[in-house]
Write an enzyme that holds these catalytic residues in place. Structure first.
Site, PDB file in Angstrom:
ATOM      1  N   GLU A 150      -5.771  -8.009  -0.701  1.00  0.00           N
ATOM      2  CA  GLU A 150      -6.289  -7.886   0.587  1.00  0.00           C
ATOM      3  C   GLU A 150      -7.740  -7.533  -0.062  1.00  0.00           C
ATOM      4  O   GLU A 150      -8.191  -6.537  -0.537  1.00  0.00           O
ATOM      5  CB  GLU A 150      -5.713  -6.633   1.118  1.00  0.00           C
ATOM      6  CG  GLU A 150      -4.416  -6.749   1.925  1.00  0.00           C
ATOM      7  CD  GLU A 150      -3.903  -5.715   2.683  1.00  0.00           C
ATOM      8  OE1 GLU A 150      -4.619  -5.066   3.740  1.00  0.00           O
ATOM      9  OE2 GLU A 150      -2.625  -5.507   2.764  1.00  0.00           O
ATOM     10  N   GLU A 172       1.037  -1.167   0.041  1.00  0.00           N
ATOM     11  CA  GLU A 172      -0.092  -0.008  -0.131  1.00  0.00           C
ATOM     12  C   GLU A 172       0.799   1.246  -0.132  1.00  0.00           C
ATOM     13  O   GLU A 172       0.635   2.225   0.824  1.00  0.00           O
ATOM     14  CB  GLU A 172      -1.019  -0.053   1.357  1.00  0.00           C
ATOM     15  CG  GLU A 172      -2.060  -1.069   1.170  1.00  0.00           C
ATOM     16  CD  GLU A 172      -3.191  -1.004   2.110  1.00  0.00           C
ATOM     17  OE1 GLU A 172      -3.170  -0.111   2.954  1.00  0.00           O
ATOM     18  OE2 GLU A 172      -4.125  -1.868   1.856  1.00  0.00           O
TER      19      GLU A 172
HETATM   20  O1  AHR Z   1      -5.454  -5.927   6.939  1.00  0.00           O
HETATM   21  C1  AHR Z   1      -5.197  -4.836   7.506  1.00  0.00           C
HETATM   22  C2  AHR Z   1      -4.492  -3.643   7.116  1.00  0.00           C
HETATM   23  O2  AHR Z   1      -5.118  -2.941   6.060  1.00  0.00           O
HETATM   24  C3  AHR Z   1      -3.076  -4.006   6.337  1.00  0.00           C
HETATM   25  O3  AHR Z   1      -2.029  -3.762   7.136  1.00  0.00           O
HETATM   26  C4  AHR Z   1      -3.066  -2.882   5.173  1.00  0.00           C
HETATM   27  O4  AHR Z   1      -2.259  -3.439   4.287  1.00  0.00           O
HETATM   28  C5  AHR Z   1      -4.397  -2.405   5.107  1.00  0.00           C
HETATM   29  O5  AHR Z   1      -4.747  -1.201   4.970  1.00  0.00           O
END
Ligand code: AHR
Length: 503
Positions: A292, A173
């Protein structure tokens, strides 16, 4: 009663279903690792301190590759802290989650755990506070057989065979201002390209994921992808997408239609990647690693008072421990449908996360482990989906939603392998059952192997420590087969998986 009709044509192929679609994510965050997968002294733990009950649930979930060790955590992580004799490992500040990282678990232990659960390692390097050299170092440690300082260090640490990590994330990210080392798309793109080229000089066979956007709502969404890919197109294989969904202002209809956002997110990133491909006159296609995705009650988390006290850095605090309802699981199942519909371009995905932290599996220290509601659509889809994803002809009644306008009440995806077809369905109506007819005549002689539905009259029903089996899949006995047409009734707010055999 709302109706929907779909036609299954095994010749209408979207793309092969890559097993990596059923990946997950373990971050050093809260109780995901410590008190989650690792709890020395727990009655089910092995000699390495890994909980046996969690191992069994992870296997049942059917998880392919697991992304590790973060997440936001990785952008401040020194991988060397987590290898070698445990008693010599430093305790460090984890700035991302205002915690103390004890480093009891690191790369070698996690690889050992993955062997037990039968999953592949997807490793993220730190491009927040570190760079090319440290990425090369961890790759040498992990993938070089022997005869160099770092590969021999791994051997000295008890791992004779290389870990052979096949897929690597170039940071996490990096578009997000919250990320340690966040910069512009040009800055990150240049660093990611240098790192990718250097890593391939060690191991030309690795696959590399460059960071896309943290969500489709980021102000830089689209331009970030274009700029980053202009820097890295020839050097990477995937661009990442991240998306979390939650109800806004109690708008359940829009929440149930979250997959419309995911569909659009994927299609936009594909369009941008293909635009860069065209501008570079490249023969290569960049695919998506949706590394994610989940339902996450992020607003609740943001509203909580955060520990920022310089005197207080807890070890494995309870963070992001969302308890998932039946409603959440139906939305979650519809996100899986979206991923399958785009199986030609989404060839890797990671359910975030795996244990305790926004997770399908929960644990109590010294106590039991149990399945959250979202466990069921994932496990069933991972078990049944195979072969190729099909393009469906779907006609469904629609309804109006606040966020996404008019959307289908029923959404669906299907996969087909020789003799085995799986159909996944969601009914987004909060009031009515939906009657679905499915033309399966093109499959030949068919039989229904199973039809299981997740639904409940109480949308807030959840599995908890006290009631760990309140919600589960149940046989859907409404299914009928006549003259090559299946008919099934889907309860309001429900997710269903149908397995059909043919010869
Ligand atoms: O999954 C929780 C968090 O969400 C992770 O650390 C990050 O990559 C995202 O913002």
């Amino acid at each position: 009663m709302p109706t929907a009709h779909l036609t299954i044509d095994p010749g209408a192929v979207v793309g092969a279903v890559n097993r990596r679609l059923f990946g997950s994510f373990v971050e050093h965050l809260g109780r995901c690792v410590y008190d989650g997968i690792y709890e020395p002294g727990h009655p089910t733990s092995d000699a390495n301190g890994f909980r046996g009950d969690v191992v069994e649930l992870v296997k049942e979930l059917g998880v392919s590759a697991i992304r590790y060790p973060g997440g936001n955590f990785v952008s401040g992580y020194r991988w060397e802290d987590g290898v070698g004799p445990r008693e010599q490992r430093p305790r460090r500040l984890d700035l991302a989650w205002h915690s103390t990282e004890t480093n009891e678990v690191g790369l070698d232990e996690f690889a050992t755990w993955l062997e037990r659960v039968g999953s592949e390692l997807m490793y993220a390097v730190n491009l927040g506070t570190r760079g090319v050299q440290e990425a090369l170092d961890v790759l040498e440690y992990a993938n070089i057989r022997s005869g160099t300082r770092l590969s021999d260090w791994r051997i000295a640490n008890g791992r004779t065979e290389p870990h052979r990590v096949g897929i690597w994330c170039l940071g996490n990210e990096m578009d997000g201002p919250w990320q340690l080392g966040h910069g512009t798309a040009d800055e990150y793109g240049a660093l990611a390209a240098k790192t990718a080229r250097a890593m391939r000089q060690i191991d030309p066979h690795i696959e590399l994921v460059v960071c896309g956007s943290s969500s489709a709502q980021m102000p830089t969404f689209g331009t970030w992808e274009r700029t980053v890919l202009e820097h890295t197109y020839d050097d990477v294989d995937y661009i990442s997408c991240h998306a979390y969904y939650e109800p806004a202002d109690g708008d359940v209809d829009s929440f149930l239609a979250s997959a419309v956002n995911m569909d659009g997110f994927i299609e936009t990133v594909v369009a941008v990647a293909d635009e860069v491909k065209a501008s570079k006159r490249s023969d290569k296609t960049i695919n998506i690693s949706f590394d994610e995705w989940n339902v996450w009650y992020m607003q609740r988390h943001l509203a909580e008072e955060k520990i920022t006290d310089i005197e207080h850095w807890p070890v494995a605090p309870r963070l992001l421990e969302d308890s998932y309802s039946l409603l959440d699981a139906v939305v979650f199942g519809s996100l899986l449908i979206s991923l399958l519909k785009h199986a030609d371009r989404v060839t890797s995905a990671s359910l975030a996360q795996l244990v305790n932290v926004i997770a399908p599996i929960m644990t109590e220290p010294g106590g039991p482990a149990w399945r959250q509601t979202i466990f069921f659509p994932f496990a069933e889809t991972s078990r049944l989906a195979g072969g190729e994803a099909l393009a469906l002809t779907l006609r469904s009644d629609t309804h109006l939603t606040g966020q996404y306008g008019e959307v289908n009440l029923v959404d669906a995806a299907a996969t087909h392998a020789t003799g085995a077809t799986a159909i996944f369905l969601v009914n987004r109506s909060t009031t009515d059952p939906a009657e679905v007819t499915i033309d399966v005549s093109a499959l030949g002689d068919v039989a229904v192997a199973s039809a299981r539905t997740l639904s409940d009259s109480d949308l807030s029903a959840a599995n908890t420590l006290d009631h760990p089996e309140r919600v589960a899949l149940a046989d859907n006995n409404s299914v009928l087969l006549s003259n090559g047409v299946l008919t099934i009734t889907l309860p309001p707010v429900s997710w269903t998986a149908l397995s059909v055999t043919s010869n």
